[in-house]
Scaffold this motif. Structure first.
Motif, PDB file in Angstrom:
ATOM      1  N   ILE A 123      -4.401  35.486 -20.303  1.00 11.84           N
ATOM      2  CA  ILE A 123      -4.125  36.786 -19.702  1.00 11.84           C
ATOM      3  C   ILE A 123      -2.806  36.724 -18.940  1.00 11.84           C
ATOM      4  O   ILE A 123      -2.635  35.893 -18.039  1.00 11.84           O
ATOM      5  N   VAL A 124      -1.893  37.595 -19.279  1.00 12.43           N
ATOM      6  CA  VAL A 124      -0.589  37.662 -18.618  1.00 12.43           C
ATOM      7  C   VAL A 124      -0.606  38.708 -17.510  1.00 12.43           C
ATOM      8  O   VAL A 124      -0.067  38.494 -16.419  1.00 12.43           O
ATOM      9  N   LEU A 187       3.215  31.782 -26.152  1.00 12.42           N
ATOM     10  CA  LEU A 187       1.939  32.298 -26.639  1.00 12.42           C
ATOM     11  C   LEU A 187       2.136  33.001 -27.976  1.00 12.42           C
ATOM     12  O   LEU A 187       3.198  33.565 -28.242  1.00 12.42           O
ATOM     13  N   SER A 188       1.121  32.967 -28.807  1.00 12.14           N
ATOM     14  CA  SER A 188       1.139  33.726 -30.058  1.00 12.14           C
ATOM     15  C   SER A 188       0.334  35.008 -29.882  1.00 12.14           C
ATOM     16  O   SER A 188      -0.425  35.156 -28.918  1.00 12.14           O
ATOM     17  N   SER A 189       0.524  35.935 -30.797  1.00  8.23           N
ATOM     18  CA  SER A 189      -0.232  37.193 -30.808  1.00  8.23           C
ATOM     19  C   SER A 189      -0.149  37.942 -29.482  1.00  8.23           C
ATOM     20  O   SER A 189      -1.132  38.552 -29.034  1.00  8.23           O
ATOM     21  N   LEU A 190       1.016  37.925 -28.836  1.00  2.96           N
ATOM     22  CA  LEU A 190       1.194  38.684 -27.608  1.00  2.96           C
ATOM     23  C   LEU A 190       0.935  40.168 -27.873  1.00  2.96           C
ATOM     24  O   LEU A 190       1.410  40.722 -28.871  1.00  2.96           O
ATOM     25  N   ASN A 191       0.192  40.805 -26.986  1.00  3.29           N
ATOM     26  CA  ASN A 191      -0.120  42.214 -27.198  1.00  3.29           C
ATOM     27  C   ASN A 191      -0.326  42.934 -25.876  1.00  3.29           C
ATOM     28  O   ASN A 191      -0.686  42.324 -24.860  1.00  3.29           O
ATOM     29  N   PHE A 192      -0.099  44.219 -25.907  1.00  6.70           N
ATOM     30  CA  PHE A 192      -0.322  45.115 -24.778  1.00  6.70           C
ATOM     31  C   PHE A 192      -1.470  46.033 -25.156  1.00  6.70           C
ATOM     32  O   PHE A 192      -1.480  46.621 -26.239  1.00  6.70           O
ATOM     33  N   SER A 193      -2.465  46.136 -24.288  1.00  9.48           N
ATOM     34  CA  SER A 193      -3.611  46.997 -24.595  1.00  9.48           C
ATOM     35  C   SER A 193      -3.984  47.830 -23.377  1.00  9.48           C
ATOM     36  O   SER A 193      -3.749  47.434 -22.232  1.00  9.48           O
ATOM     37  N   ILE A 296      -5.839  56.761 -18.230  1.00 11.73           N
ATOM     38  CA  ILE A 296      -5.436  55.397 -18.596  1.00 11.73           C
ATOM     39  C   ILE A 296      -6.228  54.411 -17.744  1.00 11.73           C
ATOM     40  O   ILE A 296      -6.292  54.543 -16.527  1.00 11.73           O
ATOM     41  N   ASP A 297      -6.815  53.394 -18.382  1.00 12.20           N
ATOM     42  CA  ASP A 297      -7.600  52.416 -17.632  1.00 12.20           C
ATOM     43  C   ASP A 297      -7.530  51.059 -18.328  1.00 12.20           C
ATOM     44  O   ASP A 297      -7.162  50.951 -19.501  1.00 12.20           O
ATOM     45  N   ASP A 298      -7.903  50.020 -17.596  1.00 13.14           N
ATOM     46  CA  ASP A 298      -8.040  48.663 -18.126  1.00 13.14           C
ATOM     47  C   ASP A 298      -6.818  48.239 -18.930  1.00 13.14           C
ATOM     48  O   ASP A 298      -6.869  48.008 -20.137  1.00 13.14           O
ATOM     49  N   VAL A 299      -5.695  48.129 -18.230  1.00 17.52           N
ATOM     50  CA  VAL A 299      -4.415  47.796 -18.827  1.00 17.52           C
ATOM     51  C   VAL A 299      -4.252  46.273 -18.840  1.00 17.52           C
ATOM     52  O   VAL A 299      -4.471  45.608 -17.836  1.00 17.52           O
ATOM     53  N   ARG A 300      -3.840  45.729 -20.004  1.00 14.15           N
ATOM     54  CA  ARG A 300      -3.792  44.274 -20.123  1.00 14.15           C
ATOM     55  C   ARG A 300      -2.662  43.833 -21.035  1.00 14.15           C
ATOM     56  O   ARG A 300      -2.367  44.486 -22.046  1.00 14.15           O
ATOM     57  N   VAL A 301      -2.025  42.732 -20.688  1.00 12.61           N
ATOM     58  CA  VAL A 301      -1.120  42.018 -21.589  1.00 12.61           C
ATOM     59  C   VAL A 301      -1.714  40.624 -21.763  1.00 12.61           C
ATOM     60  O   VAL A 301      -2.055  39.960 -20.772  1.00 12.61           O
ATOM     61  N   ALA A 302      -1.829  40.182 -23.001  1.00  9.76           N
ATOM     62  CA  ALA A 302      -2.465  38.887 -23.263  1.00  9.76           C
ATOM     63  C   ALA A 302      -1.863  38.264 -24.516  1.00  9.76           C
ATOM     64  O   ALA A 302      -1.189  38.933 -25.313  1.00  9.76           O
ATOM     65  N   GLY A 303      -2.115  36.992 -24.682  1.00 15.11           N
ATOM     66  CA  GLY A 303      -1.694  36.284 -25.869  1.00 15.11           C
ATOM     67  C   GLY A 303      -2.675  35.170 -26.184  1.00 15.11           C
ATOM     68  O   GLY A 303      -3.713  35.028 -25.515  1.00 15.11           O
ATOM     69  N   CYS A 304      -2.360  34.375 -27.165  1.00 11.22           N
ATOM     70  CA  CYS A 304      -3.272  33.322 -27.604  1.00 11.22           C
ATOM     71  C   CYS A 304      -2.599  31.945 -27.471  1.00 11.22           C
ATOM     72  O   CYS A 304      -1.420  31.785 -27.765  1.00 11.22           O
ATOM     73  N   ALA A 305      -3.382  31.000 -27.010  1.00  8.92           N
ATOM     74  CA  ALA A 305      -2.904  29.627 -26.864  1.00  8.92           C
ATOM     75  C   ALA A 305      -3.868  28.679 -27.551  1.00  8.92           C
ATOM     76  O   ALA A 305      -5.061  28.984 -27.700  1.00  8.92           O
ATOM     77  N   THR A 306      -3.372  27.538 -27.978  1.00  8.41           N
ATOM     78  CA  THR A 306      -4.236  26.538 -28.588  1.00  8.41           C
ATOM     79  C   THR A 306      -5.229  26.040 -27.557  1.00  8.41           C
ATOM     80  O   THR A 306      -4.846  25.672 -26.423  1.00  8.41           O
ATOM     81  N   SER A 307      -6.494  26.049 -27.888  1.00  8.96           N
ATOM     82  CA  SER A 307      -7.512  25.600 -26.958  1.00  8.96           C
ATOM     83  C   SER A 307      -7.336  24.125 -26.647  1.00  8.96           C
ATOM     84  O   SER A 307      -7.015  23.320 -27.552  1.00  8.96           O
TER      85      SER A 307
END
Length: 308
Positions: A123-124, A187-193, A296-307
């Motif tokens: 989570i960014v 991070l891979s698959s960075l996204n804004f939701s 607008i609610d529950d705003v998030r920027v996230a990506g994926c990292a190797t576990s």
């Protein structure tokens, strides 16, 4: 491990939920047609005989060639393969059906904005709007009204940003701006939701009267409308310029109404940059829907990292 999902062309087929999606929009498909399509994709490395396909989908032998043909025709239409060429699902005379170019990729079953099996979510930025307005700003164009406030039309918790409309006869442009977010480069698959609920006036013929859109700034000052990278809920159409909407001629959302839905936008091309997001809302000079027009609610920027 999560169940498989298939991605091909601009389509996504999810056997677990029996849903087919095209460009983020669900494609209606009868269950038997869906099951035929799924079976052919799952066995795309070989030809599938008529009797084998019938046994797998119907579980019995007494299925007519007419019924089988109609079922497959619906599947072909759903994936854009209904022309005479049949480049995706080919019929082999006196044998069966074979899959050729349709399944271009295979992946485990993450939802848009989520990480695949074997990766962990990082989570960014995450704001459920339960801790006040810190870092957020809002306003309106000169001579307009600022309709944004932290209200109770929430998706999660008790608070969400929400906006109403100006009075009839008064076109209006307003905006809500996020805090600054630094996007990691590792991070891979960075996204804004974000989750959003819409009650915006739209004609039955398509397009928008009132409309909402998303802008992004990567330099702290210049705003550019986000027009690509939508993993869910792409824009509904173009805002008409006929009734003085300040955003006329731009692509926008205009759910009339649309209950809370999760919008996810791919940010990977912006990794390593510092960004801001602007939710922009335009109203024309006619009557508007009841407020709130956009929440607008529950705003998030996230990506994926190797576990680890």
């Amino acid at each position: 491990m999560a169940s498989p999902i298939f991605r091909f062309r601009n389509l996504r087929l999810d056997p677990a939920t029996r849903q087919l999606w095209r460009d983020g929009e669900r494609v209606p498909l009868p269950l038997k047609s869906f099951d035929c399509l799924t079976y052919l994709i799952e066995h795309r490395d070989r030809a599938v005989g008529r009797d084998e396909l019938i046994a797998a989908v119907w579980g019995r032998a007494e299925v007519s060639d007419k019924l089988l043909g109609q079922t497959l025709l619906r599947a072909r239409r759903a994936i854009g393969d209904a022309s005479g060429e049949h480049t995706a699902i080919r019929t082999l005379p006196r044998f069966g059906y074979t899959r050729t170019a349709i399944a271009q990729a295979f992946t485990t079953r993450p939802e848009p904005g989520e990480c695949a099996y074997g990766l962990s979510t990082s989570i960014v930025f995450d704001d459920g709007l339960e801790n006040g307005t810190a870092g957020w700003t809002h306003g309106a164009a000169a001579g307009g009204i600022d309709p944004w406030s932290l209200g109770s039309t929430a998706h999660g918790g008790t608070h969400a940003w929400q906006a109403g409309a100006s009075a009839s006869g008064s076109p209006n442009e307003s905006w809500l701006i996020s805090p600054t977010v630094a996007l990691p480069s590792n991070l891979s698959s960075l996204n804004f939701s974000f989750w959003n609920r819409q009650q915006l006036k739209a004609p039955a013929s398509g397009g928008c009267y009132d409309g909402a859109l998303l802008d992004m700034s990567t330099d702290g000052g210049t705003w550019t409308q986000v027009t690509s990278g939508f993993l869910t809920t792409p824009y509904d159409g173009t805002i008409t310029s006929s009734f003085s909407n300040p955003l006329g001629g731009t692509s926008a959302w205009c759910g009339d109404p649309r209950p809370y839905a999760k919008s996810v936008i791919d940010l990977q091309d912006h990794a390593g940059r510092t960004v801001k997001f602007r939710f922009r809302l335009g109203h024309d000079r006619l009557l508007h829907r009841e407020a709130p027009n956009w929440a607008i609610d529950d705003v998030r920027v996230a990506g994926c990292a190797t576990s680890p």
